[in-house]
Write a protein that holds these residues in place. Structure first.
Motif, PDB file in Angstrom:
ATOM      1  N   LEU A  23       0.076   8.347  -0.988  1.00 60.88           N
ATOM      2  CA  LEU A  23      -1.049   8.252  -0.060  1.00 60.88           C
ATOM      3  C   LEU A  23      -0.774   7.261   1.069  1.00 60.88           C
ATOM      4  N   MET A  24      -0.128   6.156   0.758  1.00 62.93           N
ATOM      5  CA  MET A  24       0.189   5.173   1.790  1.00 62.93           C
ATOM      6  C   MET A  24       1.171   5.744   2.817  1.00 62.93           C
ATOM      7  N   SER A  70      -2.178   6.747 -10.013  1.00 64.51           N
ATOM      8  CA  SER A  70      -0.988   5.988 -10.387  1.00 64.51           C
ATOM      9  C   SER A  70      -0.383   5.286  -9.172  1.00 64.51           C
ATOM     10  N   GLU A  71       0.544   4.380  -9.443  1.00 62.60           N
ATOM     11  CA  GLU A  71       1.223   3.689  -8.348  1.00 62.60           C
ATOM     12  C   GLU A  71       2.051   4.667  -7.526  1.00 62.60           C
ATOM     13  N   GLU A  72       2.637   5.665  -8.193  1.00 62.28           N
ATOM     14  CA  GLU A  72       3.389   6.695  -7.455  1.00 62.28           C
ATOM     15  C   GLU A  72       2.457   7.486  -6.542  1.00 62.28           C
ATOM     16  N   ARG A  89      -3.645  -0.237   0.697  1.00 62.22           N
ATOM     17  CA  ARG A  89      -3.377   0.281  -0.649  1.00 62.22           C
ATOM     18  C   ARG A  89      -4.609   0.182  -1.545  1.00 62.22           C
ATOM     19  N   GLU A  90      -5.260  -0.969  -1.549  1.00 57.52           N
ATOM     20  CA  GLU A  90      -6.432  -1.138  -2.406  1.00 57.52           C
ATOM     21  C   GLU A  90      -7.601  -0.300  -1.907  1.00 57.52           C
ATOM     22  N   GLY A  91      -7.676  -0.119  -0.577  1.00 56.95           N
ATOM     23  CA  GLY A  91      -8.706   0.759  -0.043  1.00 56.95           C
ATOM     24  C   GLY A  91      -8.513   2.190  -0.516  1.00 56.95           C
ATOM     25  N   LEU A  92      -7.279   2.667  -0.461  1.00 60.17           N
ATOM     26  CA  LEU A  92      -6.992   4.024  -0.916  1.00 60.17           C
ATOM     27  C   LEU A  92      -7.208   4.172  -2.414  1.00 60.17           C
TER      28      LEU A  92
END
Length: 326
Positions: free
Chosen positions: A220-221, A213-215, A195-198
């Motif tokens: 992406l995840m 955003s988190e959404e 997640r942090e990489g993306l």
């Protein structure tokens, strides 16, 4: 802000078979309104597709019948049958043509960002009967950012990349060092499967980091789980060891030349849109604009490569103005 993430009642998610591929797209707006197809850019090796248009589809559907497509190897559309063509812009462009024909959409307004700009330019040159107006959004792929081909006398020796002058020719841009392995566009380890990489990878394309955003990261995840291994298997170290940046740039050719050498033949009204802070460089966009007949250009301040997200309200207004004016 009504988006594809928070307003599922404002659009339809659909599938159609185009050229034998199960193809996902979204559709919104009055079916009698002027039609607009949004064509996305590259995958960032996780198959990032049409939801990158998350704050654009619904507002634009107030004026147009909007379509946004997941291209081959992106989102919820099938991978190409020949996995050696995964991510290749020409094969994706031919698939978009099949999509337009299958739904009977032509002639239609086309808007393409980055590699999607190359795709819609290709369609306009090859099948002008399918195109009404053309919008090119920060398309370094069409402009040939940092590329200089043999016998090229028109491309400047230096281009400006986010305020810094850089010599043209290598095909490598300054931001590559942040996220890619040397002499490649292969993401560094951890950028496409965490997640942090993306967040870090996507953020290099944004001026307004809050739009990651988190959404958007959830999206992406989910795609990373589906697509990342396939991309790494077919566009990983072996691919880049064989192709390198020079070999990779060959796919942007059209009839033996870089596609920018053909844009003089575009015969549809064209809007070139660029970000003042684009990590693809402003100068290539300006040079592209000057080559296209019957073209206009708008540069957004405080906007990077993903300018339609950085300045989403102004972008939607600009598109609406351009497509509705005589």
């Amino acid at each position: 802000m009504e988006t594809l993430f928070n307003s599922p009642d404002k659009f339809e998610s659909k599938f159609v078979t185009a050229d034998g591929y199960r193809t996902h797209y979204v559709e919104a707006g009055d079916k009698d309104a002027d039609r607009l197809l949004l064509v996305h850019g590259g995958s960032i090796e996780v198959g990032m597709g049409l939801y990158r248009w998350y704050p654009n589809v619904i507002p634009l559907s107030e004026h147009f019948h909007v379509y946004a497509i997941d291209e081959l190897g992106h989102g919820d559309t099938d991978a190409p049958r020949d996995l050696d063509t995964l991510g290749h812009v020409r094969f994706r462009a031919e698939h978009v043509i099949s999509f337009i024909e299958e739904l009977g959409l032509g002639p239609i307004n086309l808007a393409g960002q980055s590699q999607g700009g190359w795709i819609v330019t290709y369609i306009t040159l090859k099948r002008p009967d399918l195109v009404k107006k053309l919008i090119l959004i920060d398309s370094g792929s069409t402009a040939g950012s940092a590329l200089k081909t043999e016998n090229d006398t028109e491309t400047p020796e230096y281009v400006e990349i986010d305020g810094v002058k850089q010599k043209v020719g290598s095909g490598e841009l300054p931001y590559f060092k942040e996220v890619f392995e040397p002499n490649s566009m292969m993401p560094k380890q951890g950028l496409t499967d965490t997640r942090e990489g993306l967040r870090k990878y996507a953020s290099v394309f944004f001026y307004d980091k809050s739009m990651v955003s988190e959404e958007f990261l959830d999206y992406l995840m989910n795609l990373s789980t589906k697509w990342n291994k396939l991309y790494m298997d077919h566009k990983g170290k072996e691919y880049w060891g064989d192709q390198g940046l020079t070999g990779h740039s060959d796919m942007y050719g059209f009839d033996g030349k870089h596609i920018r050498d053909h844009v003089k033949d575009i015969d549809r009204p064209t809007l070139v849109v660029w970000g003042k802070n684009s990590n693809k460089g402003v100068d290539p966009g300006l040079e592209l604009y000057k080559r296209i007949p019957d073209a206009q250009m708008h540069v957004f301040d405080k906007a990077n490569h993903f300018l339609w997200l950085d300045q989403w309200q102004e972008f939607n207004s600009l598109v609406t103005w351009f497509l509705t004016k005589d």
